[in-house]
Design a protein around this motif. Sequence first.
Motif, mmCIF file in Angstrom:
data_model
loop_
_atom_site.group_PDB
_atom_site.id
_atom_site.type_symbol
_atom_site.label_atom_id
_atom_site.label_comp_id
_atom_site.label_asym_id
_atom_site.label_seq_id
_atom_site.Cartn_x
_atom_site.Cartn_y
_atom_site.Cartn_z
ATOM 1 N N LEU A 24 0.838 -1.207 0.000
ATOM 2 C CA LEU A 24 0.000 0.000 0.000
ATOM 3 C C LEU A 24 0.874 1.259 0.000
ATOM 4 N N TYR A 25 1.941 1.243 0.777
ATOM 5 C CA TYR A 25 2.846 2.395 0.835
ATOM 6 C C TYR A 25 3.469 2.668 -0.531
ATOM 7 N N VAL A 26 3.910 1.608 -1.191
ATOM 8 C CA VAL A 26 4.493 1.758 -2.532
ATOM 9 C C VAL A 26 3.481 2.370 -3.487
ATOM 10 N N LYS A 27 2.219 2.036 -3.313
ATOM 11 C CA LYS A 27 1.153 2.537 -4.180
ATOM 12 C C LYS A 27 0.621 3.902 -3.741
ATOM 13 N N GLY A 28 1.146 4.437 -2.654
ATOM 14 C CA GLY A 28 0.730 5.754 -2.174
ATOM 15 C C GLY A 28 -0.611 5.759 -1.465
ATOM 16 N N ILE A 29 -1.009 4.616 -0.923
ATOM 17 C CA ILE A 29 -2.295 4.504 -0.242
ATOM 18 C C ILE A 29 -2.058 4.550 1.261
ATOM 19 N N PRO A 30 -2.672 5.495 1.980
ATOM 20 C CA PRO A 30 -2.382 5.668 3.411
ATOM 21 C C PRO A 30 -2.888 4.499 4.255
ATOM 22 N N ALA A 31 -2.030 4.064 5.170
ATOM 23 C CA ALA A 31 -2.386 2.960 6.065
ATOM 24 C C ALA A 31 -1.530 3.052 7.317
ATOM 25 N N LYS A 32 -2.017 2.428 8.379
ATOM 26 C CA LYS A 32 -1.234 2.287 9.604
ATOM 27 C C LYS A 32 -1.390 0.870 10.135
ATOM 28 N N VAL A 33 -0.304 0.370 10.732
ATOM 29 C CA VAL A 33 -0.289 -0.963 11.332
ATOM 30 C C VAL A 33 -0.309 -0.811 12.847
ATOM 31 N N TYR A 34 -1.180 -1.558 13.502
ATOM 32 C CA TYR A 34 -1.265 -1.563 14.956
ATOM 33 C C TYR A 34 -0.825 -2.944 15.439
ATOM 34 N N GLU A 35 0.332 -2.990 16.127
ATOM 35 C CA GLU A 35 0.972 -4.263 16.486
ATOM 36 C C GLU A 35 1.046 -4.409 18.001
#
Length: 377
Positions: A24-35
């Motif tokens: 998603l980051y490579v494609k420019g789509i915003p996201a966050k991971v909660y670990e």
Amino acid sequence: MKKDTNEIAIIGGGIGGLTLARILYVKGIPAKVYESDASPNARTQGGQLDIHDYNGQIALKEANLWEEFTSIIHEGADAVRFLDTDGSILLDLPSDESNGRPEVLRGYLRKILIDSLPSDMIIWDKKVSNVQEIADGKYQVDFQDNTSITSNILIGADGAWSKVRKVLTDVKPEYKGTTFLDAYLYNVDEKYPETAHAVGQGACFALSPNKGMTAHREPNDTIHTYIQLNCTAEWIKNIDFSEKKASIDTISSQFEGWAPELLSLIQDSDTHIIPRMIYALPDKHRWTAKSGVTLIGDAAHLMAPSGEGANLAMIDAYDLANAIENNFDHIDVAIEAYEKKMFPRSEEEAKESHEALDNVLGKDSPHKLISFFKESN
């Protein structure tokens, strides 16, 4: 404290969740991971993975991490050896340079994924306490630190006991009657030369009906062994694994009469033995679609070990990320397109996982698995 976000919220920072975040980051789509882990180094990450050219490697190429991946390959680790219980060699297959399933340590793979993301894209120490739908297509995730987020695009990459899964289905994993137990030997060539020689440079299988050992030569002069037993849940739960010697004695007693160099894999373990009871979801696990939420990896299709788990999580991430890119303004269309691919694929692999487990510990072990390797090479 509650935080609203329009970013894609990925719950779980294992291989699947991180692969999704990276693509998603490579494609420019915003996201966050909660670990849930407190930090990248909070715990060890398990053993070696063979990453396949027909699924896991496809995802890594899409993530623009091919060079990083090739730098962590454990050369020669794809060699395979079968030993009888007396230590004699039944089959010895050397490493194949053209192998489409190179071996890497799970921890190394996870690290290159973490390092490929901006530091603020992964939120650490976020243990989920509850997930609930609060409006049509909007979800609240509560964490144990009394914070929460709401998101209208929620991806459960949170493994076997997924909290996100509960939003979609009441189905729970069931124990499959088999337990794998982790043991490690360190500095093996110096401390345990006979065992090191028996195992060789790759994977070593010593199997019989209902019990076996699969040992892997790992980097840094380490042998990681999966001790495999068909046993009841009650039997394994009654062992106190915090008592190292007593638990080792109990497990090794199941292998009475085996060659000393094989028993050493259990009896000389430099670590406490760690039990991993094998749970699985139904082969045809499905759920009724809900707006804005889906699952990848073990959260979606937990199955018995077959060499496909991490690879399936990665190809899930690949398919979902591409579906989102193609339908970003119509997220439910994206999820439908992803699930249409994922459901039949995971069903097929789940069925094959039963065959794989039977090959290892079934009544025809080890001959059935040996025949499989002979036909594959």
